[in-house]
Design an enzyme around this catalytic site. Structure first.
Site, mmCIF file in Angstrom:
data_model
loop_
_atom_site.group_PDB
_atom_site.id
_atom_site.type_symbol
_atom_site.label_atom_id
_atom_site.label_comp_id
_atom_site.label_asym_id
_atom_site.label_seq_id
_atom_site.Cartn_x
_atom_site.Cartn_y
_atom_site.Cartn_z
ATOM 1 N N ILE A 1 34.639 39.000 29.438
ATOM 2 C CA ILE A 1 34.255 37.606 29.251
ATOM 3 C C ILE A 1 32.748 37.479 29.038
ATOM 4 C CG2 ILE A 1 33.885 36.992 31.690
ATOM 5 C CD1 ILE A 1 35.723 34.853 29.057
ATOM 6 N N ASP B 1 45.065 32.459 37.257
ATOM 7 C CA ASP B 1 43.781 32.687 36.588
ATOM 8 C C ASP B 1 43.761 31.984 35.232
ATOM 9 O OD1 ASP B 1 41.128 34.365 36.413
ATOM 10 O OD2 ASP B 1 42.197 34.726 34.546
ATOM 11 N N SER C 1 25.338 45.153 36.311
ATOM 12 C CA SER C 1 26.697 45.690 36.356
ATOM 13 C C SER C 1 26.652 47.101 36.904
ATOM 14 C CB SER C 1 27.323 45.701 34.964
ATOM 15 O OG SER C 1 28.599 46.326 34.999
ATOM 16 N N ARG C 2 27.653 47.455 37.697
ATOM 17 C CA ARG C 2 27.755 48.833 38.192
ATOM 18 C C ARG C 2 28.386 49.757 37.149
ATOM 19 N NH1 ARG C 2 26.757 49.293 43.609
ATOM 20 N NH2 ARG C 2 26.811 47.366 44.851
ATOM 21 N N LYS D 1 34.698 30.497 36.063
ATOM 22 C CA LYS D 1 35.857 29.967 36.769
ATOM 23 C C LYS D 1 36.727 31.109 37.284
ATOM 24 C CE LYS D 1 39.205 31.067 33.820
ATOM 25 N NZ LYS D 1 40.444 31.774 34.166
#
Length: 308
Positions: free
Chosen positions: A14, A169, A36-37, A91
């Site tokens: 996303i 979701d 980000s990992r 969201k």
């Protein structure tokens, strides 16, 4: 005042597909960092493995967009607010209603903007649908939100865990639209949730709501649909039928059909920029409340195991 220096936290699909293009297309923002990992970020933009590492660095930011799974979002948002940063929440805004309420109070104390985004409300047909329904007598509502989870969420284990919402979701996108376009408040009357025997979250749900006038609202959610996908809302009124198709992008009113280009995430970022400029927050928890009510009141049926 220059552009809002924003960091995107959580560089999944996303973020790459929607957030980064929307930021690049809005002169009110500049992408200052990514976090980000597992992702390497964007060429030429500072990248960090944790938000703590970013805020401890000398990279200046004004805001963060949190695109992580909801279960991890509270601590990230609280850290950002502690640092005086504006916060854009993907969201759903959190894993629980209570933590979102806590973030609202935190943002108010910090004097920063908190924006709980509902991207489907910015689908092209939604504003016109809301205006058309405002003064009309509604006699019934049907929502059919059926898609293939293997296409849209391949290998995403978090979505099947507690707080991941399962079929809600995508279903919460439909709820974000109908809570916005229907003129009267509505609430859950009954629900059935189908939960795979090897998962913690539902793969399908059948929900019956009614509004304060007694009007029936039926919602059919399913993550097992293959082939063409269904993201449709049908509102029957005394003056004819309103239809929103393709997740709100195509609006059909009696005698006309309106089609528009997608502008959900550009609309979200325009709204976020306005909120920051005005020193305001926007946190509507009604869609998440209805999902919580479904888990609270819904009957759970165990169904076949699901494997990606």
């Amino acid at each position: 005042m220059g552009p809002i220096r924003i960091a995107v936290v959580g560089m999944g699909k996303i973020a790459h597909d929607q957030h980064l293009p929307a930021i690049a297309g809005n002169p009110a923002f500049t992408l200052a960092a990514t976090v980000s990992r597992s992702d390497s970020g964007v060429d030429g933009v500072p990248h960090f493995h944790t938000l703590q590492a970013l805020v401890d660095s000398d990279v200046a930011i004004d805001a963060v967009a949190l695109c992580t799974p909801p279960q991890a979002r509270y601590d990230l948002a609280a850290l950002a607010l502690d640092k005086g940063l504006h916060v854009f929440l993907e969201k759903p805004p959190g894993a629980t209603l209570a933590e979102v309420d806590a973030l609202v109070a935190h943002a108010a104390k910090a004097g920063t903007t908190l924006f709980a985004s509902w991207h489907s409300r910015y689908a092209a047909g939604v504003a016109s649908a809301r205006a058309w329904l405002a003064d009309r007598q509604i006699t019934g509502v049907k929502v059919i939100w059926r898609e293939d989870v293997r296409v849209w969420h391949p290998g995403q284990a978090w979505i099947w865990e507690p707080g991941g919402l399962g079929v809600f979701d995508p279903g919460i996108n439909a709820l974000s639209i109908i809570t916005h376009i229907l003129p009267d408040p509505f609430f859950l009357a009954e629900a059935t949730l189908e939960v795979p025997e090897n998962r913690a979250a539902p793969i399908a749900a059948d929900l019956h709501f009614r509004d304060s006038r007694g009007t029936a609202i039926h919602m059919d959610l399913d993550w097992r649909q293959t082939g063409p996908q269904s993201w449709d809302i049908v509102v029957e009124t005394a003056d004819g039928t309103l239809r929103l198709a393709n997740g709100g992008a195509v609006l059909t009113l009696p005698g006309e059909t309106l089609r528009h280009d997608d502008h959900e995430y550009p609309g979200l970022y325009a709204r976020f920029a306005d909120l920051v400029a005005q020193g305001q927050s926007d946190v509507d928890t009604r869609p998440l409340t209805l999902v919580a009510d479904a888990f609270l009141r819904g009957k759970r049926l165990v169904t076949d195991a699901f494997f990606d």
